[in-house]
Design a protein around this motif. Sequence first.
Motif, short mmCIF file in Angstrom:
data_model
loop_
_atom_site.label_atom_id
_atom_site.label_comp_id
_atom_site.label_asym_id
_atom_site.label_seq_id
_atom_site.Cartn_x
_atom_site.Cartn_y
_atom_site.Cartn_z
N TYR A 193 -12.44 11.61 6.65
CA TYR A 193 -12.65 10.96 5.35
C TYR A 193 -14.02 10.29 5.35
N GLN A 194 -14.46 9.95 4.16
CA GLN A 194 -15.76 9.31 4.00
C GLN A 194 -15.59 7.96 3.33
N SER A 195 -16.16 6.93 3.93
CA SER A 195 -16.09 5.57 3.39
C SER A 195 -17.00 5.44 2.16
N PRO A 196 -16.60 4.60 1.19
CA PRO A 196 -15.43 3.70 1.15
C PRO A 196 -14.14 4.43 0.77
N ILE A 197 -13.01 3.80 1.10
CA ILE A 197 -11.72 4.36 0.74
C ILE A 197 -11.00 3.41 -0.22
N THR A 198 -10.05 3.96 -1.00
CA THR A 198 -9.38 3.17 -2.03
C THR A 198 -7.87 3.40 -1.99
N PHE A 199 -7.12 2.31 -2.01
CA PHE A 199 -5.67 2.34 -2.17
C PHE A 199 -5.32 1.86 -3.56
N GLN A 200 -4.31 2.47 -4.18
CA GLN A 200 -3.74 1.98 -5.44
C GLN A 200 -2.48 1.18 -5.11
N LEU A 201 -2.45 -0.06 -5.53
CA LEU A 201 -1.36 -0.96 -5.14
C LEU A 201 -0.02 -0.51 -5.72
N PHE A 237 0.82 -1.21 0.00
CA PHE A 237 0.00 0.00 0.00
C PHE A 237 0.86 1.27 0.00
N PRO A 238 0.42 2.30 -0.71
CA PRO A 238 1.10 3.60 -0.61
C PRO A 238 0.67 4.29 0.67
N PHE A 239 1.26 5.44 0.94
CA PHE A 239 0.88 6.21 2.11
C PHE A 239 -0.29 7.15 1.80
N ILE A 240 -0.77 7.14 0.57
CA ILE A 240 -1.88 7.99 0.17
C ILE A 240 -3.07 7.12 -0.21
N PHE A 241 -4.27 7.51 0.22
CA PHE A 241 -5.48 6.83 -0.21
C PHE A 241 -6.52 7.89 -0.58
N SER A 242 -7.56 7.48 -1.27
CA SER A 242 -8.64 8.39 -1.64
C SER A 242 -9.94 7.93 -0.98
N ASP A 243 -10.81 8.87 -0.68
CA ASP A 243 -12.08 8.51 -0.06
C ASP A 243 -13.23 8.73 -1.04
N ALA A 244 -14.47 8.55 -0.54
CA ALA A 244 -15.65 8.62 -1.39
C ALA A 244 -15.87 10.01 -1.97
N ARG A 245 -15.30 11.03 -1.34
CA ARG A 245 -15.45 12.39 -1.83
C ARG A 245 -14.34 12.79 -2.80
N GLY A 246 -13.44 11.86 -3.08
CA GLY A 246 -12.35 12.13 -4.01
C GLY A 246 -11.15 12.80 -3.38
N GLN A 247 -11.14 12.89 -2.06
CA GLN A 247 -10.00 13.48 -1.38
C GLN A 247 -8.79 12.53 -1.40
N SER A 248 -7.60 13.09 -1.53
CA SER A 248 -6.37 12.32 -1.34
C SER A 248 -5.89 12.58 0.08
N LEU A 249 -5.73 11.52 0.84
CA LEU A 249 -5.40 11.65 2.26
C LEU A 249 -4.16 10.82 2.59
N ASP A 250 -3.52 11.19 3.68
CA ASP A 250 -2.25 10.60 4.08
C ASP A 250 -2.45 9.67 5.26
N THR A 251 -1.89 8.46 5.16
CA THR A 251 -1.95 7.53 6.29
C THR A 251 -0.80 7.81 7.24
#
Length: 487
Positions: free
Chosen positions: A463-471, A421-435
Amino acid sequence: MFEPEEATDRGEKEKEKEKDVNELDVADELEVINELIQAKSRSMDMAIPKDLDDYIQNGFAKGLKVQKARQFRKWSTLVACLLLVVLITVVRVSPAVAAVLHQIPGLGYIVELINYDKGLQSAVENDLFQPLGVSDEQEGVVFTVDGIVMDKSSLVIFYTVENKRGQGLVDLSEAKLFDEMGEPLKEVSIVSYASSNADQDGDGKVHSQINVNFSDLTVIPNNLSVKVQLRKIIQDKYPQPSDTLSSTWKVIIPVDKNKFTDMKKVYEVNQSVVIEGQKVTFEKVTVYPTRMILNVSYAPANSKKIFAFDDLVLVDEKGQEWGRMNGVTGSRPDENHEILFFQSNYFTGPKKLFLRGKSIRALNKEELSVTLDLERERILKAPPNLVLDHIVKTPSGKVAELSFLLKTNPEYDKERGFNIFPFIFSDARGQSLDTGEHYMLSHSEKPGYDQTITVTFPNNISYQSPITFQLEDYPSRITGDINIRIK
Protein backbone atom coordinates in the motif's frame (compact mmCIF):
# COMPACT_ATOMS: atom_id res chain seq x y z
CA MET A 1 -28.58 3.19 29.97
CA PHE A 2 -30.10 1.86 33.12
CA GLU A 3 -27.97 1.40 36.21
CA PRO A 4 -27.79 -1.96 38.05
CA GLU A 5 -29.58 -2.38 41.33
CA GLU A 6 -27.74 -2.09 44.65
CA ALA A 7 -26.25 -5.32 45.97
CA THR A 8 -23.77 -6.61 48.51
CA ASP A 9 -20.04 -6.08 48.05
CA ARG A 10 -19.80 -9.65 46.79
CA GLY A 11 -22.62 -9.01 44.33
CA GLU A 12 -20.98 -5.82 43.08
CA LYS A 13 -17.80 -7.74 42.35
CA GLU A 14 -19.73 -10.32 40.41
CA LYS A 15 -21.48 -7.57 38.44
CA GLU A 16 -18.08 -6.16 37.51
CA LYS A 17 -17.21 -9.55 36.11
CA GLU A 18 -20.47 -9.70 34.19
CA LYS A 19 -19.71 -6.37 32.61
CA ASP A 20 -16.53 -7.79 31.15
CA VAL A 21 -18.45 -9.84 28.57
CA ASN A 22 -19.93 -8.91 25.11
CA GLU A 23 -22.33 -8.24 20.40
CA LEU A 24 -21.35 -11.48 18.71
CA ASP A 25 -18.84 -14.61 18.40
CA VAL A 26 -15.40 -15.30 16.96
CA ALA A 27 -14.20 -17.97 19.37
CA ASP A 28 -11.78 -16.00 21.52
CA GLU A 29 -11.09 -17.80 24.79
CA LEU A 30 -10.14 -14.77 26.85
CA GLU A 31 -9.07 -14.87 30.42
CA VAL A 32 -12.00 -12.66 31.35
CA ILE A 33 -14.39 -15.32 30.01
CA ASN A 34 -12.79 -17.96 32.19
CA GLU A 35 -13.24 -15.72 35.21
CA LEU A 36 -16.90 -15.28 34.37
CA ILE A 37 -17.42 -18.99 34.04
CA GLN A 38 -15.87 -19.56 37.46
CA ALA A 39 -18.14 -16.89 38.90
CA LYS A 40 -21.27 -18.32 37.30
CA SER A 41 -22.40 -20.47 40.23
CA ARG A 42 -21.98 -17.60 42.65
CA SER A 43 -23.82 -15.17 40.38
CA MET A 44 -27.06 -17.10 40.77
CA ASP A 45 -27.43 -15.71 44.30
CA MET A 46 -27.05 -12.06 43.46
CA ALA A 47 -29.45 -9.37 42.27
CA ILE A 48 -29.73 -9.29 38.46
CA PRO A 49 -29.08 -5.87 36.85
CA LYS A 50 -31.95 -4.53 34.78
CA ASP A 51 -29.52 -3.73 31.98
CA LEU A 52 -27.86 -7.13 31.97
CA ASP A 53 -27.99 -7.55 28.20
CA ASP A 54 -26.24 -4.21 27.71
CA TYR A 55 -23.44 -5.25 30.03
CA ILE A 56 -23.03 -8.55 28.20
CA GLN A 57 -22.96 -6.72 24.87
CA ASN A 58 -20.82 -3.76 25.81
CA GLY A 59 -18.37 -5.05 28.38
CA PHE A 60 -16.80 -7.77 26.25
CA ALA A 61 -14.31 -5.31 24.81
CA LYS A 62 -12.16 -5.34 27.93
CA GLY A 63 -9.13 -7.19 26.65
CA LEU A 64 -10.92 -8.29 23.48
CA LYS A 65 -9.17 -9.58 20.38
CA VAL A 66 -11.37 -9.31 17.29
CA GLN A 67 -10.80 -11.17 14.05
CA LYS A 68 -12.85 -11.02 10.89
CA ALA A 69 -15.91 -13.18 11.37
CA ARG A 70 -15.41 -15.79 8.67
CA GLN A 71 -18.41 -17.68 10.03
CA PHE A 72 -20.61 -14.80 8.87
CA ARG A 73 -22.17 -14.80 5.40
CA LYS A 74 -23.58 -11.45 4.29
CA TRP A 75 -26.98 -11.11 2.69
CA SER A 76 -26.54 -10.09 -0.93
CA THR A 77 -28.24 -6.75 -0.33
CA LEU A 78 -27.76 -6.26 3.40
CA VAL A 79 -24.74 -5.75 5.59
CA ALA A 80 -25.55 -7.39 8.89
CA CYS A 81 -24.01 -6.00 12.05
CA LEU A 82 -22.09 -8.72 13.81
CA LEU A 83 -21.57 -8.28 17.52
CA LEU A 84 -19.91 -10.73 19.79
CA VAL A 85 -21.73 -12.75 22.37
CA VAL A 86 -20.70 -15.01 25.17
CA LEU A 87 -23.35 -17.46 26.30
CA ILE A 88 -23.16 -17.87 30.07
CA THR A 89 -25.70 -18.57 32.77
CA VAL A 90 -26.47 -15.25 34.43
CA VAL A 91 -30.26 -15.25 34.33
CA ARG A 92 -32.54 -17.96 35.60
CA VAL A 93 -34.47 -19.63 32.83
CA SER A 94 -38.17 -20.20 33.42
CA PRO A 95 -39.16 -23.53 35.04
CA ALA A 96 -41.38 -24.29 32.04
CA VAL A 97 -38.45 -24.02 29.62
CA ALA A 98 -36.20 -26.12 31.85
CA ALA A 99 -38.92 -28.77 32.13
CA VAL A 100 -39.34 -28.99 28.36
CA LEU A 101 -35.62 -29.34 27.62
CA HIS A 102 -34.66 -31.61 30.50
CA GLN A 103 -37.25 -34.14 29.39
CA ILE A 104 -34.99 -34.98 26.44
CA PRO A 105 -31.63 -36.55 27.39
CA GLY A 106 -28.63 -34.44 26.43
CA LEU A 107 -30.51 -31.18 25.84
CA GLY A 108 -30.06 -29.61 29.24
CA TYR A 109 -27.27 -27.40 27.89
CA ILE A 110 -29.81 -25.49 25.79
CA VAL A 111 -31.27 -24.10 29.01
CA GLU A 112 -28.04 -22.17 29.49
CA LEU A 113 -27.75 -21.06 25.87
CA ILE A 114 -31.17 -19.38 25.81
CA ASN A 115 -30.97 -17.76 29.24
CA TYR A 116 -30.04 -14.46 27.61
CA ASP A 117 -33.10 -14.31 25.35
CA LYS A 118 -36.70 -13.94 26.57
CA GLY A 119 -38.05 -14.56 23.09
CA LEU A 120 -36.32 -17.91 22.62
CA GLN A 121 -37.44 -19.04 26.05
CA SER A 122 -41.03 -18.16 25.18
CA ALA A 123 -40.74 -19.95 21.83
CA VAL A 124 -39.59 -23.14 23.58
CA GLU A 125 -42.44 -22.90 26.08
CA ASN A 126 -44.89 -22.62 23.19
CA ASP A 127 -43.77 -25.74 21.32
CA LEU A 128 -41.50 -24.15 18.71
CA PHE A 129 -38.53 -26.27 19.71
CA GLN A 130 -38.00 -29.23 17.35
CA PRO A 131 -35.78 -32.00 18.79
CA LEU A 132 -33.77 -33.70 16.04
CA GLY A 133 -30.69 -35.62 17.16
CA VAL A 134 -29.27 -36.08 13.63
CA SER A 135 -25.52 -36.64 13.28
CA ASP A 136 -22.61 -37.07 10.90
CA GLU A 137 -19.24 -38.60 11.79
CA GLN A 138 -15.95 -37.88 10.05
CA GLU A 139 -12.37 -38.38 11.25
CA GLY A 140 -13.64 -39.78 14.53
CA VAL A 141 -15.55 -36.57 15.28
CA VAL A 142 -19.35 -36.49 15.54
CA PHE A 143 -21.35 -33.36 14.72
CA THR A 144 -24.96 -33.55 15.96
CA VAL A 145 -27.84 -31.15 15.44
CA ASP A 146 -29.77 -31.66 18.67
CA GLY A 147 -32.70 -29.42 17.82
CA ILE A 148 -33.86 -26.16 16.31
CA VAL A 149 -36.10 -23.19 16.99
CA MET A 150 -37.41 -21.68 13.77
CA ASP A 151 -39.86 -19.25 12.24
CA LYS A 152 -39.99 -17.24 8.99
CA SER A 153 -37.52 -14.71 10.39
CA SER A 154 -34.72 -16.84 11.78
CA LEU A 155 -33.41 -20.29 12.65
CA VAL A 156 -31.45 -21.28 15.74
CA ILE A 157 -29.55 -24.57 15.48
CA PHE A 158 -28.37 -26.18 18.71
CA TYR A 159 -25.48 -28.58 18.18
CA THR A 160 -22.99 -30.89 19.91
CA VAL A 161 -19.48 -31.79 18.74
CA GLU A 162 -17.92 -34.93 20.21
CA ASN A 163 -14.31 -35.90 19.54
CA LYS A 164 -14.13 -39.70 19.85
CA ARG A 165 -10.41 -39.70 19.13
CA GLY A 166 -9.68 -38.38 22.59
CA GLN A 167 -7.21 -35.79 21.34
CA GLY A 168 -8.74 -32.66 22.78
CA LEU A 169 -11.89 -30.72 21.99
CA VAL A 170 -13.27 -29.81 18.58
CA ASP A 171 -15.69 -26.98 17.82
CA LEU A 172 -17.34 -25.24 14.89
CA SER A 173 -15.26 -23.26 12.41
CA GLU A 174 -17.77 -22.46 9.65
CA ALA A 175 -21.36 -23.32 8.74
CA LYS A 176 -23.22 -23.09 5.42
CA LEU A 177 -26.83 -23.83 4.47
CA PHE A 178 -28.10 -25.47 1.28
CA ASP A 179 -31.52 -26.19 -0.17
CA GLU A 180 -32.92 -29.53 -1.39
CA MET A 181 -31.14 -29.16 -4.74
CA GLY A 182 -27.78 -28.63 -3.09
CA GLU A 183 -27.74 -24.92 -3.91
CA PRO A 184 -26.56 -22.42 -1.26
CA LEU A 185 -29.51 -20.87 0.55
CA LYS A 186 -29.83 -17.28 -0.64
CA GLU A 187 -30.58 -14.09 1.26
CA VAL A 188 -29.39 -15.36 4.63
CA SER A 189 -26.71 -14.46 7.16
CA ILE A 190 -25.16 -17.10 9.37
CA VAL A 191 -23.49 -16.51 12.71
CA SER A 192 -21.80 -19.42 14.45
CA TYR A 193 -20.85 -19.22 18.10
CA ALA A 194 -17.89 -20.89 19.71
CA SER A 195 -18.68 -22.19 23.16
CA SER A 196 -17.31 -20.08 26.01
CA ASN A 197 -17.61 -23.02 28.42
CA ALA A 198 -16.50 -25.90 26.21
CA ASP A 199 -16.68 -29.32 27.87
CA GLN A 200 -18.13 -27.81 31.02
CA ASP A 201 -19.44 -31.25 32.03
CA GLY A 202 -16.14 -32.99 31.36
CA ASP A 203 -17.70 -35.38 28.84
CA GLY A 204 -15.45 -34.43 25.93
CA LYS A 205 -18.30 -32.65 24.13
CA VAL A 206 -18.79 -29.07 23.01
CA HIS A 207 -22.29 -27.56 22.91
CA SER A 208 -23.27 -24.32 21.20
CA GLN A 209 -25.55 -22.81 18.57
CA ILE A 210 -25.73 -21.43 15.03
CA ASN A 211 -28.00 -18.45 14.31
CA VAL A 212 -29.41 -18.11 10.80
CA ASN A 213 -31.13 -14.88 9.82
CA PHE A 214 -33.60 -14.88 6.94
CA SER A 215 -34.61 -11.89 4.85
CA ASP A 216 -38.03 -11.29 3.30
CA LEU A 217 -36.63 -12.76 0.07
CA THR A 218 -35.45 -16.03 1.60
CA VAL A 219 -37.20 -19.12 0.23
CA ILE A 220 -37.23 -21.69 3.05
CA PRO A 221 -37.13 -25.26 1.69
CA ASN A 222 -38.78 -28.30 3.26
CA ASN A 223 -35.37 -29.75 4.03
CA LEU A 224 -32.21 -27.82 4.83
CA SER A 225 -28.69 -29.17 4.56
CA VAL A 226 -26.19 -27.71 7.01
CA LYS A 227 -22.55 -28.29 6.11
CA VAL A 228 -19.92 -27.42 8.68
CA GLN A 229 -16.19 -27.36 9.07
CA LEU A 230 -14.72 -28.04 12.47
CA ARG A 231 -11.53 -26.98 14.18
CA LYS A 232 -9.39 -28.13 17.06
CA ILE A 233 -9.59 -26.07 20.25
CA ILE A 234 -6.09 -25.35 21.52
CA GLN A 235 -5.81 -23.90 25.02
CA ASP A 236 -4.67 -20.26 25.19
CA LYS A 237 -4.28 -20.07 21.41
CA TYR A 238 -6.32 -18.06 18.95
CA PRO A 239 -7.78 -20.17 16.09
CA GLN A 240 -5.51 -20.54 13.07
CA PRO A 241 -6.34 -21.95 9.60
CA SER A 242 -4.15 -24.96 10.38
CA ASP A 243 -6.48 -25.89 13.26
CA THR A 244 -9.36 -26.62 10.86
CA LEU A 245 -10.03 -30.28 10.08
CA SER A 246 -10.06 -31.34 6.44
CA SER A 247 -13.50 -33.03 6.35
CA THR A 248 -16.93 -31.49 5.87
CA TRP A 249 -19.81 -32.65 8.07
CA LYS A 250 -23.32 -32.65 6.59
CA VAL A 251 -26.66 -32.95 8.37
CA ILE A 252 -30.18 -32.76 6.91
CA ILE A 253 -32.66 -30.66 8.88
CA PRO A 254 -36.34 -31.33 8.15
CA VAL A 255 -38.41 -28.13 8.33
CA ASP A 256 -41.88 -28.34 9.87
CA LYS A 257 -43.41 -25.18 8.40
CA ASN A 258 -46.74 -25.91 10.07
CA LYS A 259 -45.17 -24.94 13.36
CA PHE A 260 -44.75 -21.31 12.36
CA THR A 261 -47.16 -20.65 9.48
CA ASP A 262 -48.81 -17.21 9.85
CA MET A 263 -46.87 -16.50 13.06
CA LYS A 264 -46.30 -12.83 12.37
CA LYS A 265 -47.68 -9.55 13.71
CA VAL A 266 -47.07 -6.17 12.09
CA TYR A 267 -47.50 -2.78 13.78
CA GLU A 268 -47.28 0.22 11.48
CA VAL A 269 -45.62 3.06 13.36
CA ASN A 270 -44.53 5.80 10.92
CA GLN A 271 -43.56 8.25 13.65
CA SER A 272 -40.53 10.53 13.65
CA VAL A 273 -38.40 12.22 16.27
CA VAL A 274 -35.89 15.03 15.83
CA ILE A 275 -32.95 14.85 18.22
CA GLU A 276 -30.40 17.64 18.07
CA GLY A 277 -31.49 18.38 14.51
CA GLN A 278 -31.29 14.75 13.34
CA LYS A 279 -34.54 13.23 12.07
CA VAL A 280 -35.20 9.56 12.77
CA THR A 281 -38.34 7.78 11.56
CA PHE A 282 -39.55 4.54 13.11
CA GLU A 283 -41.49 2.89 10.32
CA LYS A 284 -42.88 -0.43 11.60
CA VAL A 285 -42.40 -3.27 14.05
CA THR A 286 -42.74 -6.87 12.87
CA VAL A 287 -43.07 -9.48 15.60
CA TYR A 288 -42.06 -13.12 15.06
CA PRO A 289 -41.74 -15.82 17.73
CA THR A 290 -37.92 -15.67 17.66
CA ARG A 291 -37.46 -11.89 17.45
CA MET A 292 -38.98 -8.48 16.79
CA ILE A 293 -37.81 -6.38 13.85
CA LEU A 294 -37.87 -2.58 13.88
CA ASN A 295 -37.48 -0.72 10.58
CA VAL A 296 -35.82 2.68 10.96
CA SER A 297 -34.98 5.38 8.43
CA TYR A 298 -32.71 8.42 8.71
CA ALA A 299 -33.33 11.66 6.83
CA PRO A 300 -30.74 12.09 4.03
CA ALA A 301 -30.47 15.75 5.03
CA ASN A 302 -29.19 14.86 8.50
CA SER A 303 -25.80 16.41 9.23
CA LYS A 304 -24.67 13.42 11.27
CA LYS A 305 -24.32 9.73 10.58
CA ILE A 306 -26.15 7.63 13.14
CA PHE A 307 -24.12 4.63 14.26
CA ALA A 308 -26.25 3.04 16.96
CA PHE A 309 -28.88 3.46 19.66
CA ASP A 310 -27.38 3.06 23.13
CA ASP A 311 -30.49 2.20 25.12
CA LEU A 312 -33.44 1.62 22.80
CA VAL A 313 -35.96 -0.85 24.29
CA LEU A 314 -39.54 -1.95 23.81
CA VAL A 315 -41.61 -1.63 26.98
CA ASP A 316 -45.12 -2.87 27.80
CA GLU A 317 -47.76 -1.33 30.05
CA LYS A 318 -46.32 -3.17 33.07
CA GLY A 319 -42.79 -1.89 32.53
CA GLN A 320 -41.42 -5.18 31.21
CA GLU A 321 -38.66 -4.58 28.69
CA TRP A 322 -37.51 -6.37 25.56
CA GLY A 323 -33.99 -5.32 24.63
CA ARG A 324 -31.80 -5.72 21.59
CA MET A 325 -30.77 -9.15 20.37
CA ASN A 326 -27.33 -10.56 21.05
CA GLY A 327 -25.32 -11.85 18.11
CA VAL A 328 -26.56 -10.26 14.89
CA THR A 329 -28.32 -7.13 16.11
CA GLY A 330 -29.50 -5.80 12.77
CA SER A 331 -28.63 -4.84 9.21
CA ARG A 332 -28.25 -1.77 7.01
CA PRO A 333 -29.76 -2.01 3.53
CA ASP A 334 -28.22 1.41 2.82
CA GLU A 335 -26.93 4.50 4.59
CA ASN A 336 -30.40 5.87 5.36
CA HIS A 337 -32.19 2.70 6.45
CA GLU A 338 -31.59 0.28 9.28
CA ILE A 339 -33.24 -2.88 10.58
CA LEU A 340 -32.95 -3.53 14.32
CA PHE A 341 -33.58 -6.85 16.05
CA PHE A 342 -35.17 -7.11 19.52
CA GLN A 343 -36.03 -10.03 21.73
CA SER A 344 -39.53 -11.26 20.94
CA ASN A 345 -42.74 -10.76 22.93
CA TYR A 346 -44.85 -12.67 20.40
CA PHE A 347 -46.38 -15.02 22.95
CA THR A 348 -46.60 -12.41 25.72
CA GLY A 349 -49.23 -10.33 23.93
CA PRO A 350 -48.87 -7.00 25.76
CA LYS A 351 -51.87 -4.67 25.71
CA LYS A 352 -49.63 -1.67 25.11
CA LEU A 353 -46.14 -1.41 23.69
CA PHE A 354 -43.81 1.59 23.70
CA LEU A 355 -40.44 2.32 22.11
CA ARG A 356 -38.17 4.21 24.49
CA GLY A 357 -34.60 5.46 24.55
CA LYS A 358 -32.48 8.55 25.11
CA SER A 359 -29.00 8.20 23.65
CA ILE A 360 -27.80 7.77 20.04
CA ARG A 361 -24.21 7.45 18.89
CA ALA A 362 -23.72 9.82 15.97
CA LEU A 363 -20.96 11.86 14.35
CA ASN A 364 -20.80 14.74 11.89
CA LYS A 365 -20.64 13.36 8.34
CA GLU A 366 -17.51 15.38 7.51
CA GLU A 367 -15.69 13.66 10.41
CA LEU A 368 -16.30 10.05 9.42
CA SER A 369 -12.79 9.26 8.17
CA VAL A 370 -9.38 8.83 9.78
CA THR A 371 -6.36 9.49 7.55
CA LEU A 372 -2.81 8.58 8.59
CA ASP A 373 0.60 9.45 7.20
CA LEU A 374 2.48 6.23 7.89
CA GLU A 375 5.85 7.64 6.89
CA ARG A 376 5.69 10.60 9.27
CA GLU A 377 3.72 8.53 11.79
CA ARG A 378 0.96 11.03 12.40
CA ILE A 379 -2.78 11.51 11.92
CA LEU A 380 -3.74 13.91 9.14
CA LYS A 381 -7.47 13.81 9.82
CA ALA A 382 -9.59 12.40 12.63
CA PRO A 383 -12.56 13.32 14.84
CA PRO A 384 -11.86 14.70 18.33
CA ASN A 385 -10.63 12.43 21.13
CA LEU A 386 -8.68 10.01 18.93
CA VAL A 387 -4.87 10.05 18.75
CA LEU A 388 -2.20 7.81 17.25
CA ASP A 389 -0.16 6.32 20.09
CA HIS A 390 2.53 4.45 18.15
CA ILE A 391 3.33 2.45 15.02
CA VAL A 392 5.18 -0.85 15.07
CA LYS A 393 7.16 -1.59 11.92
CA THR A 394 8.94 -4.67 10.59
CA PRO A 395 12.72 -4.61 9.97
CA SER A 396 11.94 -3.88 6.32
CA GLY A 397 9.98 -0.78 7.30
CA LYS A 398 6.47 -2.12 6.66
CA VAL A 399 3.75 -1.34 9.17
CA ALA A 400 2.94 -4.29 11.40
CA GLU A 401 0.69 -2.60 13.93
CA LEU A 402 -1.13 0.67 14.56
CA SER A 403 -2.06 1.63 18.11
CA PHE A 404 -4.60 4.37 18.89
CA LEU A 405 -5.85 5.99 22.06
CA LEU A 406 -9.53 6.91 22.38
CA LYS A 407 -11.27 9.06 24.96
CA THR A 408 -14.83 7.95 25.64
CA ASN A 409 -17.80 9.45 27.45
CA PRO A 410 -17.72 8.57 31.18
CA GLU A 411 -21.50 8.91 31.46
CA TYR A 412 -22.28 6.32 28.80
CA ASP A 413 -19.13 4.32 28.12
CA LYS A 414 -18.03 2.90 31.44
CA GLU A 415 -17.08 -0.71 30.67
CA ARG A 416 -17.93 -0.24 26.98
CA GLY A 417 -15.39 -0.97 24.26
CA PHE A 418 -15.40 0.45 20.73
CA ASN A 419 -14.09 -1.22 17.63
CA ILE A 420 -14.32 1.92 15.53
CA PHE A 421 -12.33 0.77 12.49
CA PRO A 422 -13.50 -1.56 9.71
CA PHE A 423 -11.27 -4.32 8.39
CA ILE A 424 -10.95 -2.46 5.07
CA PHE A 425 -8.90 0.68 4.43
CA SER A 426 -7.93 2.63 1.31
CA ASP A 427 -4.50 3.91 0.36
CA ALA A 428 -3.20 6.85 -1.67
CA ARG A 429 -3.64 4.91 -4.91
CA GLY A 430 -7.31 4.26 -4.19
CA GLN A 431 -6.83 0.59 -3.42
CA SER A 432 -9.16 -1.12 -0.94
CA LEU A 433 -7.06 -3.33 1.30
CA ASP A 434 -7.72 -5.77 4.12
CA THR A 435 -6.24 -5.49 7.61
CA GLY A 436 -5.50 -8.38 9.90
CA GLU A 437 -6.85 -8.44 13.44
CA HIS A 438 -8.17 -5.74 15.77
CA TYR A 439 -7.61 -5.58 19.51
CA MET A 440 -9.54 -3.49 21.99
CA LEU A 441 -8.48 -2.82 25.56
CA SER A 442 -10.56 -0.60 27.82
CA HIS A 443 -8.99 1.38 30.65
CA SER A 444 -5.98 2.74 28.81
CA GLU A 445 -2.99 3.45 31.01
CA LYS A 446 -2.33 6.70 29.18
CA PRO A 447 -3.66 9.72 31.14
CA GLY A 448 -6.73 11.32 29.57
CA TYR A 449 -7.63 8.32 27.42
CA ASP A 450 -9.91 5.42 28.22
CA GLN A 451 -9.31 2.82 25.52
CA THR A 452 -6.51 1.41 23.40
CA ILE A 453 -7.32 0.17 19.88
CA THR A 454 -4.73 -1.82 17.96
CA VAL A 455 -4.94 -2.72 14.28
CA THR A 456 -2.53 -5.30 12.86
CA PHE A 457 -1.44 -5.46 9.23
CA PRO A 458 -0.67 -8.63 7.24
CA ASN A 459 2.89 -8.69 5.91
CA ASN A 460 1.77 -9.68 2.42
CA ILE A 461 -0.04 -6.50 1.38
CA SER A 462 1.38 -3.51 -0.46
CA TYR A 463 0.00 0.00 0.00
CA GLN A 464 0.99 3.62 -0.38
CA SER A 465 0.71 6.20 2.41
CA PRO A 466 -1.42 8.01 3.45
CA ILE A 467 -4.15 5.50 4.28
CA THR A 468 -7.77 6.15 5.26
CA PHE A 469 -10.29 4.30 7.43
CA GLN A 470 -14.03 5.04 7.36
CA LEU A 471 -15.37 4.95 10.91
CA GLU A 472 -17.94 2.28 11.82
CA ASP A 473 -18.70 3.55 15.32
CA TYR A 474 -17.63 6.36 17.63
CA PRO A 475 -18.32 7.51 21.21
CA SER A 476 -19.97 10.77 20.13
CA ARG A 477 -23.65 11.26 20.94
CA ILE A 478 -26.87 13.11 20.53
CA THR A 479 -29.45 12.80 23.31
CA GLY A 480 -33.17 13.35 23.65
CA ASP A 481 -36.31 11.51 24.72
CA ILE A 482 -37.73 8.78 22.47
CA ASN A 483 -41.14 7.69 23.71
CA ILE A 484 -43.37 6.31 20.96
CA ARG A 485 -46.41 4.14 21.37
CA ILE A 486 -46.23 1.10 19.08
CA LYS A 487 -49.41 -0.67 20.15
